[in-house]
Design an enzyme around this catalytic site. Structure first.
Site, PDB file in Angstrom:
ATOM      1  N   GLY A   6      -4.652 -10.937  -9.860  1.00 49.06           N
ATOM      2  CA  GLY A   6      -5.532 -11.010 -11.022  1.00 49.06           C
ATOM      3  C   GLY A   6      -4.809 -11.315 -12.326  1.00 49.06           C
TER       4      GLY A   6
ATOM      5  N   GLU B   1       0.610  -9.117  -0.630  1.00 54.86           N
ATOM      6  CA  GLU B   1       0.049  -9.301  -1.965  1.00 54.86           C
ATOM      7  C   GLU B   1       0.942  -8.620  -2.998  1.00 54.86           C
ATOM      8  OE1 GLU B   1      -4.439 -10.248  -1.775  1.00 54.86           O
ATOM      9  OE2 GLU B   1      -4.212  -8.095  -1.942  1.00 54.86           O
TER      10      GLU B   1
ATOM     11  N   HIS C 230      -5.479  -2.141   0.279  1.00 51.37           N
ATOM     12  CA  HIS C 230      -5.339  -3.033  -0.873  1.00 51.37           C
ATOM     13  C   HIS C 230      -4.620  -2.289  -2.003  1.00 51.37           C
ATOM     14  CE1 HIS C 230      -6.307  -5.508  -4.330  1.00 51.37           C
ATOM     15  NE2 HIS C 230      -6.475  -6.496  -3.474  1.00 51.37           N
TER      16      HIS C 230
ATOM     17  N   GLU D  40      -5.132  -2.101  -5.037  1.00 53.46           N
ATOM     18  CA  GLU D  40      -6.020  -1.377  -5.973  1.00 53.46           C
ATOM     19  C   GLU D  40      -6.453  -0.036  -5.386  1.00 53.46           C
ATOM     20  OE1 GLU D  40      -8.685  -4.676  -6.564  1.00 53.46           O
ATOM     21  OE2 GLU D  40      -7.074  -5.715  -7.630  1.00 53.46           O
TER      22      GLU D  40
ATOM     23  N   SER E 269      -3.566 -14.337  -7.145  1.00 54.98           N
ATOM     24  CA  SER E 269      -3.831 -15.502  -7.989  1.00 54.98           C
ATOM     25  C   SER E 269      -3.823 -16.825  -7.226  1.00 54.98           C
ATOM     26  CB  SER E 269      -2.859 -15.548  -9.169  1.00 54.98           C
ATOM     27  OG  SER E 269      -3.077 -14.423 -10.015  1.00 54.98           O
TER      28      SER E 269
HETATM   29  P1  PGA Z   1      -6.656 -12.365  -7.108  1.00 56.93           P
HETATM   30  O1  PGA Z   1      -6.773 -11.102  -6.134  1.00 56.93           O
HETATM   31  O2  PGA Z   1      -6.800 -13.605  -6.232  1.00 56.93           O
HETATM   32  O3  PGA Z   1      -7.782 -12.234  -8.079  1.00 56.93           O
HETATM   33  O4  PGA Z   1      -5.310 -12.312  -7.738  1.00 56.93           O
HETATM   34  C1  PGA Z   1      -6.232 -11.100  -4.843  1.00 56.93           C
HETATM   35  C2  PGA Z   1      -6.533  -9.789  -4.162  1.00 56.93           C
HETATM   36  O5  PGA Z   1      -6.479  -8.759  -4.836  1.00 56.93           O
HETATM   37  O6  PGA Z   1      -6.839  -9.731  -2.953  1.00 56.93           O
END
Ligand code: PGA
Length: 244
Positions: free
Chosen positions: A168, A162, A90, A92, A208
């Protein structure tokens, strides 16, 4: 349709989520549903989803079976709890925890070794999008990560595209932008693993996704499903995404 809860919810909140979510998806057999809570809630989620066609996944996975790796959780441990999936790579994890394409590959292989379906995340940052390097970045992530799998390993993974700028932020990629990126990834898959693999691999879009934009995203033939962060925390909102 996969939900990524990130670092939200306790076990009690997990049970409360499923109490509300269960009846809302009781008839939803048109897709596979997966929810990925924090490690600490995996047991509660597996228990809550028992008897339902809902897979439970981890959000990360250690690359070793066991050992001196403080803070890591291995595939055998995740599997022993009854989970079926693991998110890998991911953005993050890449951004805050120094995850690289190399470690993503190792973690993906560990998931496969323990019979978990890896949901392997790729995607460009705003800077790459704005400088016209999206395709280059997706190709690099593919070549340095996923391309290291064998054909039989590849057949068991799910890819999630993504774009980091859409996560987010409330800025969803347009269905066309997402579909373009999916085509880039799919052509990499075809070149490396063959036409049939390119046709059958599932590529999710994430960033999102909300009840009011899921329909237009899913209308793109290139988009096979979604990976949902924020909107998966609420049972009503995630159920309406699942039942788009
Ligand atoms: P989000 O996150 O839907 O809050 O944008 C998606 C994700 O990070 O998997």
């Amino acid at each position: 349709m996969a939900g990524n809860w990130k670092m939200y919810k306790t076990p009690a909140e997990t049970i409360a989520f499923f109490d509300k979510f269960r009846p809302l998806v009781a008839q939803s057999n048109h897709c596979e549903i997966v929810i990925c809570p924090p490690f600490t809630n995996l047991a509660a989620a597996v228990e809550s989803a028992r008897g339902l066609p809902i897979g439970i996944g981890a959000q990360n996975i250690g690359w070793a079976k066991e050992g001196a790796f403080t803070g890591e959780v291995s595939g055998s441990m995740i599997r022993a709890l009854g989970a079926s999936h693991a998110i890998v790579g991911h953005s993050e994890r890449r951004q805050y925890f120094a995850e690289t394409d190399g470690t993503v590959l190792k973690r993906t292989q560990a998931a496969l070794e323990f019979e978990l379906t890896p949901i392997v995340c790729v995607g460009e940052r705003l800077e790459e999008r704005e400088t016209g390097r999206t395709e280059e970045l997706l190709v690099t992530q593919f070549q340095n990560g996923i391309a290291g799998l064998s054909e039989s390993q590849f057949a068991r993974i799910v890819i999630a595209y993504e774009p980091v700028w859409a996560i987010g932020t409330g800025k969803t990629a347009t269905p066309e932008i997402a579909a373009d990126a999916h085509r880039v990834i799919r052509s990499q898959v075809r070149a490396k693993f063959g036409r049939a693999a390119g046709d059958s691999v599932r590529i999710l879009y994430g960033g999102s996704v909300k009840p009011d934009n899921v329909k237009s995203l899913m209308a793109q033939p290139e988009i096979d499903g979604v990976l949902v962060g924020g909107a998966s925390l609420d049972p009503v909102s995630f159920a309406s995404i699942v039942n788009f």
